[in-house]
Design a protein around this motif. Structure first.
Motif, PDB file in Angstrom:
ATOM      1  N   PRO A 159      48.117  24.722  38.479  1.00 43.40           N
ATOM      2  CA  PRO A 159      49.157  25.720  38.670  1.00 43.40           C
ATOM      3  C   PRO A 159      48.872  26.633  39.867  1.00 43.40           C
ATOM      4  O   PRO A 159      47.713  26.951  40.146  1.00 43.40           O
ATOM      5  N   LEU A 160      49.907  26.998  40.569  1.00 42.07           N
ATOM      6  CA  LEU A 160      49.845  27.994  41.630  1.00 42.07           C
ATOM      7  C   LEU A 160      51.244  28.493  41.921  1.00 42.07           C
ATOM      8  O   LEU A 160      52.225  27.810  41.622  1.00 42.07           O
ATOM      9  N   PHE A 161      51.324  29.690  42.520  1.00 44.95           N
ATOM     10  CA  PHE A 161      52.607  30.305  42.831  1.00 44.95           C
ATOM     11  C   PHE A 161      52.906  30.305  44.331  1.00 44.95           C
ATOM     12  O   PHE A 161      54.051  30.435  44.722  1.00 44.95           O
ATOM     13  N   GLY A 162      51.879  30.230  45.161  1.00 43.81           N
ATOM     14  CA  GLY A 162      52.081  30.298  46.603  1.00 43.81           C
ATOM     15  C   GLY A 162      52.200  31.724  47.111  1.00 43.81           C
ATOM     16  O   GLY A 162      53.078  32.041  47.918  1.00 43.81           O
ATOM     17  N   VAL A 163      51.310  32.588  46.665  1.00 46.60           N
ATOM     18  CA  VAL A 163      51.335  33.987  47.090  1.00 46.60           C
ATOM     19  C   VAL A 163      50.572  34.139  48.403  1.00 46.60           C
ATOM     20  O   VAL A 163      49.382  33.821  48.461  1.00 46.60           O
ATOM     21  N   PRO A 164      51.226  34.621  49.463  1.00 45.44           N
ATOM     22  CA  PRO A 164      50.484  34.913  50.691  1.00 45.44           C
ATOM     23  C   PRO A 164      49.435  35.988  50.402  1.00 45.44           C
ATOM     24  O   PRO A 164      49.710  36.957  49.687  1.00 45.44           O
ATOM     25  N   THR A 165      48.237  35.813  50.942  1.00 46.18           N
ATOM     26  CA  THR A 165      47.156  36.747  50.626  1.00 46.18           C
ATOM     27  C   THR A 165      47.497  38.182  51.018  1.00 46.18           C
ATOM     28  O   THR A 165      47.082  39.119  50.342  1.00 46.18           O
ATOM     29  N   GLY A 166      48.252  38.370  52.075  1.00 44.29           N
ATOM     30  CA  GLY A 166      48.649  39.719  52.493  1.00 44.29           C
ATOM     31  C   GLY A 166      49.467  40.446  51.445  1.00 44.29           C
ATOM     32  O   GLY A 166      49.426  41.675  51.360  1.00 44.29           O
ATOM     33  N   LYS A 167      50.206  39.702  50.640  1.00 49.11           N
ATOM     34  CA  LYS A 167      51.005  40.328  49.586  1.00 49.11           C
ATOM     35  C   LYS A 167      50.158  40.741  48.382  1.00 49.11           C
ATOM     36  O   LYS A 167      50.592  41.513  47.543  1.00 49.11           O
ATOM     37  N   MET A 168      48.935  40.206  48.308  1.00 46.89           N
ATOM     38  CA  MET A 168      48.057  40.567  47.192  1.00 46.89           C
ATOM     39  C   MET A 168      47.389  41.920  47.419  1.00 46.89           C
ATOM     40  O   MET A 168      47.037  42.601  46.460  1.00 46.89           O
ATOM     41  N   LYS A 169      47.202  42.299  48.662  1.00 49.50           N
ATOM     42  CA  LYS A 169      46.436  43.514  48.960  1.00 49.50           C
ATOM     43  C   LYS A 169      47.035  44.769  48.342  1.00 49.50           C
ATOM     44  O   LYS A 169      46.309  45.540  47.715  1.00 49.50           O
ATOM     45  N   PRO A 170      48.351  45.027  48.473  1.00 48.85           N
ATOM     46  CA  PRO A 170      48.889  46.243  47.822  1.00 48.85           C
ATOM     47  C   PRO A 170      48.696  46.231  46.308  1.00 48.85           C
ATOM     48  O   PRO A 170      48.367  47.261  45.719  1.00 48.85           O
ATOM     49  N   LEU A 171      48.860  45.070  45.691  1.00 51.63           N
ATOM     50  CA  LEU A 171      48.668  44.950  44.246  1.00 51.63           C
ATOM     51  C   LEU A 171      47.211  45.195  43.859  1.00 51.63           C
ATOM     52  O   LEU A 171      46.920  45.792  42.822  1.00 51.63           O
ATOM     53  N   SER A 172      46.298  44.770  44.721  1.00 52.43           N
ATOM     54  CA  SER A 172      44.872  44.893  44.397  1.00 52.43           C
ATOM     55  C   SER A 172      44.409  46.338  44.278  1.00 52.43           C
ATOM     56  O   SER A 172      43.450  46.618  43.572  1.00 52.43           O
ATOM     57  N   LYS A 173      45.078  47.248  44.945  1.00 47.41           N
ATOM     58  CA  LYS A 173      44.678  48.667  44.893  1.00 47.41           C
ATOM     59  C   LYS A 173      44.748  49.229  43.477  1.00 47.41           C
ATOM     60  O   LYS A 173      44.004  50.131  43.129  1.00 47.41           O
ATOM     61  N   LYS A 174      45.614  48.660  42.666  1.00 41.02           N
ATOM     62  CA  LYS A 174      45.761  49.128  41.274  1.00 41.02           C
ATOM     63  C   LYS A 174      44.630  48.630  40.374  1.00 41.02           C
ATOM     64  O   LYS A 174      44.417  49.162  39.295  1.00 41.02           O
ATOM     65  N   PHE A 175      43.915  47.583  40.825  1.00 39.82           N
ATOM     66  CA  PHE A 175      42.975  46.917  39.933  1.00 39.82           C
ATOM     67  C   PHE A 175      41.578  46.755  40.503  1.00 39.82           C
ATOM     68  O   PHE A 175      40.768  46.030  39.943  1.00 39.82           O
ATOM     69  N   LYS A 176      41.265  47.397  41.601  1.00 39.13           N
ATOM     70  CA  LYS A 176      39.963  47.217  42.247  1.00 39.13           C
ATOM     71  C   LYS A 176      38.832  47.416  41.238  1.00 39.13           C
ATOM     72  O   LYS A 176      38.861  48.331  40.426  1.00 39.13           O
ATOM     73  N   ASN A 177      37.839  46.529  41.305  1.00 42.69           N
ATOM     74  CA  ASN A 177      36.649  46.588  40.453  1.00 42.69           C
ATOM     75  C   ASN A 177      36.949  46.425  38.964  1.00 42.69           C
ATOM     76  O   ASN A 177      36.240  46.966  38.126  1.00 42.69           O
ATOM     77  N   ASN A 178      37.979  45.669  38.646  1.00 44.96           N
ATOM     78  CA  ASN A 178      38.328  45.423  37.245  1.00 44.96           C
ATOM     79  C   ASN A 178      37.802  44.037  36.858  1.00 44.96           C
ATOM     80  O   ASN A 178      38.528  43.048  36.902  1.00 44.96           O
ATOM     81  N   GLN A 179      36.530  43.986  36.501  1.00 47.13           N
ATOM     82  CA  GLN A 179      35.891  42.698  36.211  1.00 47.13           C
ATOM     83  C   GLN A 179      36.478  41.984  35.001  1.00 47.13           C
ATOM     84  O   GLN A 179      36.674  40.766  35.055  1.00 47.13           O
ATOM     85  N   PRO A 180      36.790  42.672  33.901  1.00 51.53           N
ATOM     86  CA  PRO A 180      37.388  41.935  32.779  1.00 51.53           C
ATOM     87  C   PRO A 180      38.702  41.240  33.175  1.00 51.53           C
ATOM     88  O   PRO A 180      38.927  40.085  32.825  1.00 51.53           O
ATOM     89  N   LEU A 181      39.536  41.919  33.944  1.00 50.74           N
ATOM     90  CA  LEU A 181      40.783  41.308  34.397  1.00 50.74           C
ATOM     91  C   LEU A 181      40.484  40.183  35.386  1.00 50.74           C
ATOM     92  O   LEU A 181      41.106  39.112  35.323  1.00 50.74           O
ATOM     93  N   ALA A 182      39.536  40.388  36.281  1.00 54.65           N
ATOM     94  CA  ALA A 182      39.165  39.347  37.237  1.00 54.65           C
ATOM     95  C   ALA A 182      38.719  38.081  36.508  1.00 54.65           C
ATOM     96  O   ALA A 182      39.105  36.963  36.883  1.00 54.65           O
ATOM     97  N   GLU A 183      37.928  38.235  35.458  1.00 49.22           N
ATOM     98  CA  GLU A 183      37.463  37.072  34.695  1.00 49.22           C
ATOM     99  C   GLU A 183      38.633  36.351  34.019  1.00 49.22           C
ATOM    100  O   GLU A 183      38.682  35.119  34.024  1.00 49.22           O
TER     101      GLU A 183
END
Length: 189
Positions: free
Chosen positions: A30-54
């Motif tokens: 499975p994949l959605f095809g998200v350009p990496t640049g579009k992930m950066k704004p979303l990442s600010k909400k979750f930085k250093n969230n290891q449980p979610l990353a896992e």
């Protein structure tokens, strides 16, 4: 936002064109095809969230795995975490641009990379060499042992032609990175 909401958000950011590009490079469903640049704004909400990353990394969804690397809390990650992540990295975009980059943010980066380089497994070796590239590009020369890096250049010279393709590519990047980023071995590289 919880896991399900993040997955929905990633899906909404995907495009068919990017998805096709990722698939041409080795990703699979499975994949959605998200350009990496579009992930950066979303990442600010979750930085250093290891449980979610896992949770995200364990989905096998390429975009979720990539996003997991962006939000991982590298301070808490252990060698066994990185072993689990490299085991699940099924193509070079994950091994070389998610796992190795995330590993490069840790204090165990060189030790783990050395093991991966010696493993004989294409993507592990590729990730190990790639991690050194990220390290050399982002850390001061004083953090590296010149003799060790010189020996690594010798190793590349002796083994590159018999190495798997992805490993060859990472080894070439290593030579280039040493030449550009590590002044003591510029001439040798």
């Amino acid at each position: 936002m919880n896991f399900e909401m993040v997955m929905q958000e990633l899906e909404s950011l995907g495009s068919e064109r990017t998805k096709k590009s990722y698939i041409r490079n080795g990703a699979h469903e499975p994949l959605f095809g998200v350009p990496t640049g579009k992930m950066k704004p979303l990442s600010k909400k979750f930085k250093n969230n290891q449980p979610l990353a896992e949770q995200l990394y364990s989905t096998g969804n390429y975009d979720a795995m990539y996003f997991a690397g962006i939000i991982a809390n590298t301070i808490t990650m252990t060698e066994s975490d990185f072993e689990r992540w490299i085991d699940a990295a099924y193509f070079y975009m994950l091994s070389d641009f998610v796992v190795s980059v995330t590993l490069a943010e840790t204090e165990i980066a060189q030790a783990v990379s050395d093991k991966w380089i010696a493993s004989g497994e294409e993507l592990r070796m590729s990730a190990g060499w790639s991690c050194y590239c990220w390290l050399l590009g982002n850390r001061p020369d004083a953090e590296f042992n010149t003799s060790k890096l010189s020996n690594m250049l010798d190793q590349v010279k002796m083994t590159i032609h018999d190495s798997p393709d992805r490993t060859k590519s990472a080894m070439n990047n290593f030579i280039y990175t040493v030449g550009v980023s590590y002044l003591p071995l510029h001439d040798k590289a």
